[in-house]
Design an enzyme around this catalytic site. Structure first.
Site, PDB file in Angstrom:
ATOM      1  CB  CYS A  81      35.731  55.661  37.006  1.00  0.00           C
ATOM      2  SG  CYS A  81      34.340  54.578  37.410  1.00  0.00           S
ATOM      3  CB  CYS A 177      32.112  49.534  33.225  1.00  0.00           C
ATOM      4  SG  CYS A 177      33.850  49.059  33.365  1.00  0.00           S
ATOM      5  CE1 TYR A 300      50.064  25.177  31.014  1.00  0.00           C
ATOM      6  CE2 TYR A 300      51.907  25.998  29.713  1.00  0.00           C
ATOM      7  CZ  TYR A 300      51.429  25.309  30.812  1.00  0.00           C
ATOM      8  OH  TYR A 300      52.324  24.765  31.706  1.00  0.00           O
ATOM      9  CG  ASP A 368      49.246  32.733  26.865  1.00  0.00           C
ATOM     10  OD1 ASP A 368      49.462  33.196  28.000  1.00  0.00           O
ATOM     11  OD2 ASP A 368      48.413  33.212  26.087  1.00  0.00           O
ATOM     12  CB  CYS A 395      48.554  37.231  32.280  1.00  0.00           C
ATOM     13  SG  CYS A 395      48.179  35.738  33.227  1.00  0.00           S
TER      14      CYS A 395
END
Length: 442
Positions: A81, A177, A300, A368, A395
């Site tokens: 990129c 992008c 969640y 989660d 995450c």
């Protein structure tokens, strides 16, 4: 009493040997005097010139960019990129590393966090040490998977679309992008000007052809007439209430996972990688092994992704309770699972709603949590429910490791951990840990 005066070291350059990768998309190096540098755009084992981007003479550590590579790692590739590199877009962390090397680096971060925060080796966590690519993402070095189905564009003072620079409000104007999904790219956000707009979020659903843009006007700014390259629904963020308001088109997009369609309201949470929802559902269900008649919790729960999959598997005699703090997501979850009368969705924070439900036992649990993790109190409460299996979707490896330590204190141990590279080119990684009660007795 004399205090050392703070002097900015921004712009200072150090020639350093680059050490191990650290959590956050950088590597650790030390100056000759022993000062710690967190260096972006470097790889372990390299010798680089690192230019300080943040820090004073009294700082515990400095942040820096590798501006010259004196001795390159075999894992280095030219960044595909043109907007990646020192002082440029902050969206990607590892454009300069081969895809396989990126996954190894993420694995090293997970292993380090597990050891440091949970006191676990990979073997003790039930993990084979690998980070799995998503289906279709195994590309040769120099190629970039176009996976990001949601892109938040920042708009500069001239009305041009771009992305934020690393740890900065400055905008790197871009014309494309590379990690944006084709459905986002085809909208042509970068090709037009956005006067009076502060940001544009573009969403391209995977489970349908739904496309959506969410505009945040500058204070007092007027909304432009939006004409993009593809049919798209338009929302705006209200200046006073910060809520999402429809301008035209649907106020939601339709996503699909595990053979169900999910309505996701404007700005609502859905996994960003096209393969993520199915990948995570599969890992969670394989780990939990739901049985007919089970009582299951989905904490969640968002718009009901795991609750829907659990409900199909526990059958008519089973029950699923989902808890979610976002009012809009709860409305969506109730709509998405309206055909399953064994599912109940409660709105509120998990730590306050779960005790209020008076549920004192559950067979299986999936959680989660947001990036900060579930925390000690929620883990403590979950441990009292006696679930035979708990699936923890994370995450953030640091939050996962902290919570695994809390689970260990409450009598639960990981039996399997899997890691998935659902955020290629960035430092983010998704993990699924399956826990069971510690063996009692001998």
């Amino acid at each position: 009493m004399q205090h050392e005066t703070e002097a900015s070291l921004v712009g200072h350059e150090y020639e350093v040997e680059v050490g191990p990768v650290a959590h956050g998309g950088h590597c650790v190096a030390r100056t000759e005097s022993g000062r710690v540098l967190f260096v972006r755009h470097a790889l372990p084992g390299e010798r680089v010139v690192a230019r300080v981007t943040e820090g004073e003479s009294t700082s515990r550590f400095l942040r820096a960019d590798a501006v010259e590579i004196l001795s390159a790692s075999k894992d280095r590739v030219p960044a595909p990129c043109p907007f990646s590199g020192p002082g440029k877009c902050g969206g990607c962390d590892w454009q300069h590393a081969k895809p396989g090397a990126q996954r190894r680096l993420k694995g090293e971060v997970i292993a380090e966090q597990l050891q440091r925060l949970a006191g676990l080796t990979p073997e003790e966590a039930g993990w084979d040490g690998t980070v799995m690519p998503a289906e279709g993402d195994k590309l040769p070095a120099g190629e970039v998977p176009a996976w990001r189905t949601r892109v938040q564009y920042a708009i500069d003072a001239e009305g041009h679309a771009g992305l934020r620079k690393h740890r900065s409000h400055d905008v790197q104007v871009i014309d494309h992008c590379m990690i944006a999904a084709p459905g986002v790219t085809e909208l042509g956000i970068e090709k037009r000007e956005w006067p009076q707009i502060a940001s544009v979020e573009a969403i391209a659903a995977t489970g349908s052809h739904d496309r959506q843009v969410i505009l945040t006007p500058k204070p007092g700014g007027r909304l432009p007439i939006v004409e993009l390259d593809k049919p798209v629904s338009v929302m705006r963020i209200g200046e006073r209430d910060k809520q999402v308001h429809p301008v035209h088109g649907r106020a939601f997009v339709r996503e699909r996972a595990d053979d169900r369609t999910y309505r996701v309201g404007a700005g609502g949470f859905w996994q960003v990688h096209p393969q993520a929802a199915d990948t995570l559902v599969k890992a969670v269900m394989q780990g939990l092994m739901p049985r007919k008649g089970d009582m299951a919790l989905d904490l969640y729960c968002g718009v009901g992704l795991f609750a829907g999959s659990l409900a199909e598997r526990v059958g008519d005699k089973g029950a699923v309770l989902g808890i979610e703090s976002s009012k809009r997501a709860v409305e969506d979850a109730r709509h998405n699972l309206r055909d399953l009368d064994r599912v109940r969705i409660e709105q509120g924070k998990v730590e306050s709603v779960l005790p209020r439900t008076r549920i004192d036992s559950a067979d299986i649990v999936v959680l989660d949590p947001p990036r900060a993790g579930a925390g000690r109190e929620t883990v403590r409460h979950l441990a009292t429910l006696g679930a035979r299996r708990i699936a923890y979707v994370a995450c953030d490896p640091a939050a996962l490791a902290r919570d695994l330590k809390y689970f260990a204190e409450e009598g639960y141990e990981p039996v399997k951990l899997r890691a998935f590279d659902l955020f290629p080119m960035t430092h983010h990684v998704e993990c699924v840990a399956i826990l069971k009660p510690l063996a009692k007795g001998l």
